[in-house]
Design a protein around this motif. Sequence first.
Motif, PDB file in Angstrom:
ATOM      1  N   SER A  62       0.815  -1.224   0.000  1.00 45.93           N
ATOM      2  CA  SER A  62       0.000   0.000   0.000  1.00 45.93           C
ATOM      3  C   SER A  62       0.843   1.267   0.000  1.00 45.93           C
ATOM      4  CB  SER A  62      -0.929   0.004   1.224  1.00 45.93           C
ATOM      5  OG  SER A  62      -1.797  -1.111   1.207  1.00 45.93           O
ATOM      6  N   GLY A  63       2.141   1.124  -0.172  1.00 51.59           N
ATOM      7  CA  GLY A  63       2.998   2.298  -0.315  1.00 51.59           C
ATOM      8  C   GLY A  63       3.844   2.640   0.886  1.00 51.59           C
ATOM      9  N   ALA A  64       3.901   1.772   1.899  1.00 56.60           N
ATOM     10  CA  ALA A  64       4.726   2.056   3.070  1.00 56.60           C
ATOM     11  C   ALA A  64       6.203   2.070   2.700  1.00 56.60           C
ATOM     12  CB  ALA A  64       4.468   1.017   4.160  1.00 56.60           C
ATOM     13  N   ALA A  71       5.226   6.481   5.929  1.00 57.53           N
ATOM     14  CA  ALA A  71       4.725   6.778   4.591  1.00 57.53           C
ATOM     15  C   ALA A  71       5.103   8.205   4.230  1.00 57.53           C
ATOM     16  CB  ALA A  71       3.210   6.597   4.526  1.00 57.53           C
ATOM     17  N   GLN A  72       5.041   8.520   2.941  1.00 58.21           N
ATOM     18  CA  GLN A  72       5.432   9.844   2.467  1.00 58.21           C
ATOM     19  C   GLN A  72       4.286  10.844   2.452  1.00 58.21           C
ATOM     20  OE1 GLN A  72       8.315   8.210  -0.921  1.00 58.21           O
ATOM     21  NE2 GLN A  72       8.360  10.437  -0.827  1.00 58.21           N
ATOM     22  N   SER A  73       3.096  10.426   2.883  1.00 58.25           N
ATOM     23  CA  SER A  73       1.976  11.357   2.937  1.00 58.25           C
ATOM     24  C   SER A  73       0.950  10.861   3.946  1.00 58.25           C
ATOM     25  CB  SER A  73       1.306  11.507   1.566  1.00 58.25           C
ATOM     26  OG  SER A  73       0.601  10.323   1.224  1.00 58.25           O
ATOM     27  N   GLU A  77      -2.197  10.757   3.349  1.00 57.60           N
ATOM     28  CA  GLU A  77      -3.156   9.940   2.599  1.00 57.60           C
ATOM     29  C   GLU A  77      -2.693   8.489   2.515  1.00 57.60           C
ATOM     30  OE1 GLU A  77      -5.436   9.859  -1.746  1.00 57.60           O
ATOM     31  OE2 GLU A  77      -3.675  11.128  -1.461  1.00 57.60           O
ATOM     32  N   THR A  78      -1.416   8.291   2.192  1.00 54.19           N
ATOM     33  CA  THR A  78      -0.886   6.931   2.114  1.00 54.19           C
ATOM     34  C   THR A  78      -0.930   6.252   3.473  1.00 54.19           C
ATOM     35  OG1 THR A  78       0.575   7.542   0.278  1.00 54.19           O
ATOM     36  CG2 THR A  78       1.116   5.534   1.480  1.00 54.19           C
ATOM     37  N   ALA A  79      -0.574   6.987   4.515  1.00 51.21           N
ATOM     38  CA  ALA A  79      -0.631   6.425   5.874  1.00 51.21           C
ATOM     39  C   ALA A  79      -2.053   6.002   6.220  1.00 51.21           C
ATOM     40  CB  ALA A  79      -0.102   7.438   6.886  1.00 51.21           C
ATOM     41  N   ASP A 127      -4.379   5.067   4.107  1.00 49.79           N
ATOM     42  CA  ASP A 127      -4.691   3.854   3.338  1.00 49.79           C
ATOM     43  C   ASP A 127      -4.102   2.614   4.003  1.00 49.79           C
ATOM     44  OD1 ASP A 127      -6.017   5.399   1.465  1.00 49.79           O
ATOM     45  OD2 ASP A 127      -4.314   5.480   0.074  1.00 49.79           O
ATOM     46  N   ILE A 128      -2.900   2.752   4.533  1.00 53.79           N
ATOM     47  CA  ILE A 128      -2.233   1.627   5.198  1.00 53.79           C
ATOM     48  C   ILE A 128      -3.007   1.200   6.436  1.00 53.79           C
ATOM     49  CG2 ILE A 128      -0.151   0.939   6.448  1.00 53.79           C
ATOM     50  CD1 ILE A 128       1.373   2.888   4.515  1.00 53.79           C
TER      51      ILE A 128
END
Length: 317
Positions: free
Chosen positions: A260-262, A278-280, A282-284, A286-287
């Motif tokens: 999921s982008g971690a 995470a780099q944002s 939003e990504t955090a 989602d995780i």
Amino acid sequence: MAGTDSGEKELVHVFAPATVANIVCGFDVLGFALDEPGDEVIMRRVDQPGVHLIQVTGDEGRLPREAGKNTVSACVQMLLKYIGREDVGVTIELHKHMPIGSGLGSSAASTVAGLFAINALLGNPLTRMELLPFAIQGEALACGHGHADNVAPGLLGGITLIKGYEPLDVVAIPAPPALHAAVVFPHVDVPTRDARQMIRSKVALKDAVIQWGNIAGLVAGLFTNDYDLIGRSMQDVLIEPTRAILIPEFYEMRRLALDSGALGFGISGSGPSVFAFAQSRETAGDIVKVIQSHLTQHGIDSNGYVSGINANGPREL
């Protein structure tokens, strides 16, 4: 809020944050503060000298009510004795908004809130660094081991490196501006003392070398805003393989987080909480959602948090 000419106050209301210790490879030396959850302390001056713990909420009755045994009040007693102000009388209300035994520095948050509150009540006679040894004593009271990787970031804010204890040497590590944490607390029991006792007392030199490289790489990545280096360095060959056994679905949670982008994924403190960088935001987010959904499918309730790196630590409300 009433006060005196010396800057002393009659009442303070303090929030202290949860923390993530170790940051995967940095066992007992790295940690960072979260925006949430955290604990609150309300402290009032009273005429009767001494420290009076009058209320504890949110702990399901698990914490000591005796002032000398609860970390929040015991550390206040230590501080007052140290500065020669045992004539001061205070009442303490501790309101816990974070789970005990979560691996998110629950005892550290309470201790830090109490120390920050008494210091503010007395007009801040000590610096935050001068408060830190008392917080470490609180950790020793709470879990039998006086480590600083929760109380240091909780008290000082941001990411901290505990370079050494004799003498105490704490280094502030900058956080890249876009860095966010996804934190999930599965509702399973992993006692801190048990998790610590499982750790090997001796390690292979080749494993130690790998770990040193990862710690150095993580610190370098944080200083240079190199997100790829941060992710490559979030590997633990010493502690995680043992502690992961205690956390249901750990490796599947890690796979889901990375998919999921971690940047990286690991155990928060001694667990069972897990976290990912995470780099944002939003990504955090989602995780957190994908991990919580997976846990729900396996009959495990959980709490989820999305946070930046809390640079401020405790604050008055």
